[in-house]
Design an enzyme around this catalytic site. Structure first.
Site, mmCIF file in Angstrom:
data_model
loop_
_atom_site.group_PDB
_atom_site.id
_atom_site.type_symbol
_atom_site.label_atom_id
_atom_site.label_comp_id
_atom_site.label_asym_id
_atom_site.label_seq_id
_atom_site.Cartn_x
_atom_site.Cartn_y
_atom_site.Cartn_z
ATOM 1 N N ARG A 48 3.335 -4.359 16.771
ATOM 2 C CA ARG A 48 1.938 -3.910 16.651
ATOM 3 C C ARG A 48 0.999 -5.006 17.160
ATOM 4 O O ARG A 48 -0.060 -4.738 17.698
ATOM 5 C CB ARG A 48 1.608 -3.559 15.188
ATOM 6 N N HIS B 227 5.945 -12.483 7.775
ATOM 7 C CA HIS B 227 6.146 -11.107 7.317
ATOM 8 C C HIS B 227 7.306 -11.056 6.345
ATOM 9 O O HIS B 227 8.257 -11.827 6.476
ATOM 10 C CB HIS B 227 6.410 -10.150 8.488
ATOM 11 N N SER C 140 0.828 -1.220 0.000
ATOM 12 C CA SER C 140 0.000 0.000 0.000
ATOM 13 C C SER C 140 0.860 1.267 0.000
ATOM 14 O O SER C 140 0.553 2.232 -0.725
ATOM 15 C CB SER C 140 -0.967 0.006 1.194
ATOM 16 N N ASP D 7 -2.021 -8.312 11.932
ATOM 17 C CA ASP D 7 -3.386 -8.735 11.599
ATOM 18 C C ASP D 7 -3.900 -9.876 12.469
ATOM 19 O O ASP D 7 -5.098 -10.142 12.499
ATOM 20 C CB ASP D 7 -3.447 -9.147 10.124
ATOM 21 N N HIS E 168 -1.898 -8.912 2.181
ATOM 22 C CA HIS E 168 -1.597 -7.623 2.838
ATOM 23 C C HIS E 168 -2.734 -7.323 3.828
ATOM 24 O O HIS E 168 -2.973 -8.103 4.741
ATOM 25 C CB HIS E 168 -1.434 -6.567 1.731
#
Ligand code: HAX
Length: 436
Positions: A327, A318, A241, A373, A271
């Site tokens: 995160r 990743h 992105s 995620d 993604h």
């Protein structure tokens, strides 16, 4: 001129000579080498992008303007009684590298409010889209529909545009877009999933607070929104992105075109869509178990079945990180504080103990650890946002903060149109010394 824009101007003027010097005196100095595996394998690890907004260390994870997630959350001004900073303060920080005072943050809050109203044509467009449209397709279309308002495109066509001032037009477009997209996202959500009962913006609220309000979700969802948008904002420039947004903007396409393109990249299952896929996978497991709490052995079997069916385990792995995504950790800490006994959180927790060993044993994934995620959907689910088709739109609102800060700086520093070189298979075979 606003304090933010004035500060940004100063930072840009200070930074320009550094880039000019590197480009003038050291442009022939080598940064690295490229091998055939990288050419075939998605340009992985090739150092060819430049940004000062964030840096992703494979082991430590993301730093925003040199600060860890923890430091960022700690040092920025927060609304009274809240645990997470104003998104507007974070935007100030990403753009300038300076921590705003409360007064400076509130100035941005007020600026955003003035720009927030949604044009009627965006609403018409959303209502005219087929009812089967994915919320991400609606979100992307809504963003690009506003292109006709671009200050950048107008300045370019009127010949007011120079290498020195072009960042100002990008900044204005970015401010306009950022102030509106939370309301666009909430509009899509309410129209699609909440019987089309739309909630008007509240002029007294900041971006996070108003987003929760327009979504129809009570506190502490306002803080969840602030946390979520900040955590998802930036992950340096190579992810799909961010890179797409930068690439499109490098052709001097305006921020509306560029962000809409970046959002389309975020929509992919490798993604941003992974957060939706994690939830859907967890719910499938829960349904198959018929309410029985899984043991680690049972969970392992679900993971192995997924891999044997040729699917990836969403939320793990990743391209850059080689340890648990901070995160993920940050959201896990939130879960431990606010939803320690939640059933789905218990599943996620169990996956954390089960998946890495399995991925390591399979020997393919370079990083077996969870990414952002794996954890985010569970929080949304807990607070009542259960339409997981919508989760990537939330990611898109957050990601916009990072990529818009980046393309504003791209123009400030006059970065060139992007144009890497391609080769043919025959050329690679020649380089490899293979004779056919
Ligand atoms: N489950 C199963 N297999 C996996 C895997 C996972 N979670 N992660 C990687 N692998 C596999 C890859 O599919 C690849 O297999 P092939 O050689 O057969 O193609 C192999 O391991 C090597 O891949 P890698 O080098 O470790 O990883 P990549 O850089 O190619 O891909 C991905 C990184 C994030 C796309 C990958 O780990 C993945 O598909 N993960 C699951 C989807 C996901 O969680 N995506 C979100 C990532 C974070 C993000 O960008 N959010 O927006």
């Amino acid at each position: 001129m606003s304090t933010l824009k004035e500060r940004l101007r100063k930072k840009i003027e200070e930074h320009r000579p550094r880039i000019a010097r590197l480009n003038k005196e050291f442009s022939e100095v080598k940064v690295g080498e490229v091998n055939i595996g990288q050419v075939i394998g998605g340009a992985r690890d090739i150092k060819m992008l430049l940004t000062d907004i964030s840096y992703l260390d494979p082991i430590e994870g993301i730093r925003f303007r040199g600060k860890t997630i923890e430091e960022t959350m700690e040092m920025l001004p927060k609304p009274e009684g809240k645990d997470y900073p104003y998104v507007e303060a974070f935007w100030f920080f990403l753009l300038t590298g300076d921590v705003p005072t409360m007064a400076e943050a509130l100035e941005v809050v007020e600026d955003f409010k003035k720009r927030r109203a949604l044009p009627q044509y965006v609403i018409h467009l959303l209502r005219d889209m087929p009812c089967g449209s994915h919320p991400m397709a609606m979100f992307s279309a809504a963003i690009v529909s506003m292109q006709q308002e671009s200050v950048f495109a107008k300045a370019y066509s009127k010949g007011e545009f120079t290498k020195t001032n072009s960042w100002e037009f990008m900044y204005e477009d970015s401010m306009n877009i950022l102030s509106r997209i939370p309301s666009i996202a909430a509009y899509i959500y309410r129209m699609k999933f909440k019987s089309d009962i739309i909630i008007e913006a509240d002029p007294n609220l900041d971006l996070g607070g108003n987003f929760a309000h327009q979504m129809g979700l009570d506190a502490p969802y306002d803080d969840v929104a602030r946390m979520y948008f900040i955590l998802h904002s930036d992950h340096e420039s190579g992810n799909v992105s961010a890179h797409t947004t930068h690439l499109v903007a490098s052709a001097l396409s305006d921020a509306y075109y560029a962000l809409s393109a970046g959002i389309n990249g975020l929509a992919g299952p490798l993604h941003g869509l992974a957060n939706q896929e994690v939830l859907s996978w967890l719910l499938d497991v829960r349904e198959k178990l018929g309410g029985v709490k899984p043991t680690e052995e049972v969970m392992k079997k679900f993971v192995l079945d997924t891999l044997d069916a040729g699917h990836v385990i969403p939320g793990f792995g990743h391209a850059v990180l080689r340890k648990t995504d901070p995160r993920y950790t940050s959201q896990r800490e939130f879960c431990l504080k606010h939803l320690p006994n939640d059933e789905l959180f218990a599943y996620v927790d169990m996956l954390y103990h089960v998946v890495p060993d399995i991925l390591l044993a399979k020997g393919k994934a370079k990083n077996p650890w969870p990414n952002v995620d794996a954890q985010s959907g569970v929080i949304q689910w807990f607070y009542g946002l259960r339409e997981f088709d919508f989760y990537t739109v939330l990611f898109g609102v957050g990601r916009a903060i990072g990529v818009l800060a980046n393309i504003t700086w791209d123009r400030a520093l006059g970065y060139s149109i992007e144009r890497p070189k391609s080769v043919t298979t025959e050329m690679l075979e020649e380089i490899a010394g293979i004779k056919n």
